[in-house]
Design an enzyme around this catalytic site. Sequence first.
Site, PDB file in Angstrom:
ATOM      1  N   CYS A  16       0.810  -1.226   0.000  1.00 35.44           N
ATOM      2  CA  CYS A  16       0.000   0.000   0.000  1.00 35.44           C
ATOM      3  C   CYS A  16       0.848   1.283   0.000  1.00 35.44           C
ATOM      4  O   CYS A  16       1.431   1.619  -1.016  1.00 35.44           O
ATOM      5  CB  CYS A  16      -0.986  -0.042   1.160  1.00 35.44           C
ATOM      6  SG  CYS A  16      -2.391   1.046   0.900  1.00 35.44           S
ATOM      7  N   ARG A  19     -12.540   6.032  -0.533  1.00 35.03           N
ATOM      8  CA  ARG A  19     -11.492   5.021  -0.341  1.00 35.03           C
ATOM      9  C   ARG A  19     -11.992   3.658  -0.791  1.00 35.03           C
ATOM     10  O   ARG A  19     -13.186   3.368  -0.718  1.00 35.03           O
ATOM     11  CB  ARG A  19     -11.100   4.929   1.144  1.00 35.03           C
ATOM     12  CG  ARG A  19     -10.550   6.196   1.738  1.00 35.03           C
ATOM     13  CD  ARG A  19     -10.119   5.984   3.183  1.00 35.03           C
ATOM     14  NE  ARG A  19      -8.907   5.177   3.280  1.00 35.03           N
ATOM     15  CZ  ARG A  19      -7.682   5.667   3.127  1.00 35.03           C
ATOM     16  NH1 ARG A  19      -7.503   6.945   2.880  1.00 35.03           N
ATOM     17  NH2 ARG A  19      -6.634   4.884   3.222  1.00 35.03           N
ATOM     18  N   HIS A  21      -3.054  -5.596   2.770  1.00 36.27           N
ATOM     19  CA  HIS A  21      -2.442  -5.273   4.068  1.00 36.27           C
ATOM     20  C   HIS A  21      -2.219  -6.475   4.968  1.00 36.27           C
ATOM     21  O   HIS A  21      -2.576  -7.589   4.644  1.00 36.27           O
ATOM     22  CB  HIS A  21      -3.337  -4.278   4.805  1.00 36.27           C
ATOM     23  CG  HIS A  21      -3.029  -2.877   4.443  1.00 36.27           C
ATOM     24  ND1 HIS A  21      -1.896  -2.242   4.887  1.00 36.27           N
ATOM     25  CD2 HIS A  21      -3.693  -1.986   3.681  1.00 36.27           C
ATOM     26  CE1 HIS A  21      -1.884  -1.007   4.413  1.00 36.27           C
ATOM     27  NE2 HIS A  21      -2.960  -0.833   3.680  1.00 36.27           N
TER      28      HIS A  21
HETATM   29  N1  GLN Z   1      -2.203   6.832   2.340  1.00 38.46           N
HETATM   30  C1  GLN Z   1      -2.314   5.966   1.213  1.00 38.46           C
HETATM   31  C2  GLN Z   1      -3.713   5.905   0.636  1.00 38.46           C
HETATM   32  O1  GLN Z   1      -4.662   6.248   1.306  1.00 38.46           O
HETATM   33  C3  GLN Z   1      -1.859   4.580   1.595  1.00 38.46           C
HETATM   34  C4  GLN Z   1      -2.800   3.953   2.573  1.00 38.46           C
HETATM   35  C5  GLN Z   1      -2.353   2.651   3.097  1.00 38.46           C
HETATM   36  O2  GLN Z   1      -1.169   2.322   3.159  1.00 38.46           O
HETATM   37  N2  GLN Z   1      -3.347   1.924   3.557  1.00 38.46           N
HETATM   38  O3  GLN Z   1      -3.862   5.531  -0.503  1.00 38.46           O
END
Ligand code: GLN
Length: 252
Positions: free
Chosen positions: A97, A131, A200
């Site tokens: 990520c 998101r 993740h």
């Molecule tokens: N901040 C980045 C995003 O929102 C990465 C997020 C993350 O590592 N979960 O895309």
Amino acid sequence: MGEYVLNIAHMYPDLLNLYGDRGNVLALLRRAQGRGIEVNVRAYSIGDSISEKDVDLVFIGGGQDSEQNIMKDDLIKEKGPIIKQMIEDGVVFLCVCGGYQMLGKYYETYDNKRIQCLGALDYYTKGAQVRFIQDTIYEYDGILKDGKPLTVIGFENHSGRTILGDGVQPLFKVVKGAGNNGQDGFEGATYKNVFCTYSHGSFLPKNPKITDMLLEKALSRKYGESFKLLPLDSEFETIAAKEALKYVQKST
Ligand code: GLN
């Protein structure tokens, strides 16, 4: 000292460690130690110098935009040249990520603030207000099972939409989830021995074949192509993967 030694570099664990990303390092550790391999895990954060001779496998986890902003200068100016060299030399990397985004050219947040990234790999990321948050399923044709691509289970939570350039290949095909950008049906990126994904935390604990692939690549690079991992029981990982798959399928 054991016959085989694996040195894992955990990059910026104090800043990039969302949703239990450290679990990936623990999975690598456990499945290597289970074969009698000696494992050293060393944390490298801002101000720590890194040397290629001390590293066989690099892990970079995910982070919030603010944390990516904090570590970017150290990544680009201090560790950047060595990391780029390690990538070209075929050192194994797993980047998740935010860590994935940071190896690309730049990450522009949803409110148009550009975070300059390392530029080691050919992609860029643009954030959006909505998101992508969900459990995911992918296919990986780098490992075949009965002639079919391996099913991989993940969990994504990102604002960034990543667009790959010609210099890298997508890592997975999306079966369920948004993947790199919610548009092209692909997830992650790979170049040489670098493996980047939006998945993740419990990614490796649920996907032991990927864990073993990374270990074998790192150790055969160090000890020669004839290096093969010994078989290892994967009962718990298999149960975790099956349960996660059931859960993901139910939620579709
Ligand atoms: N901040 C980045 C995003 O929102 C990465 C997020 C993350 O590592 N979960 O895309």
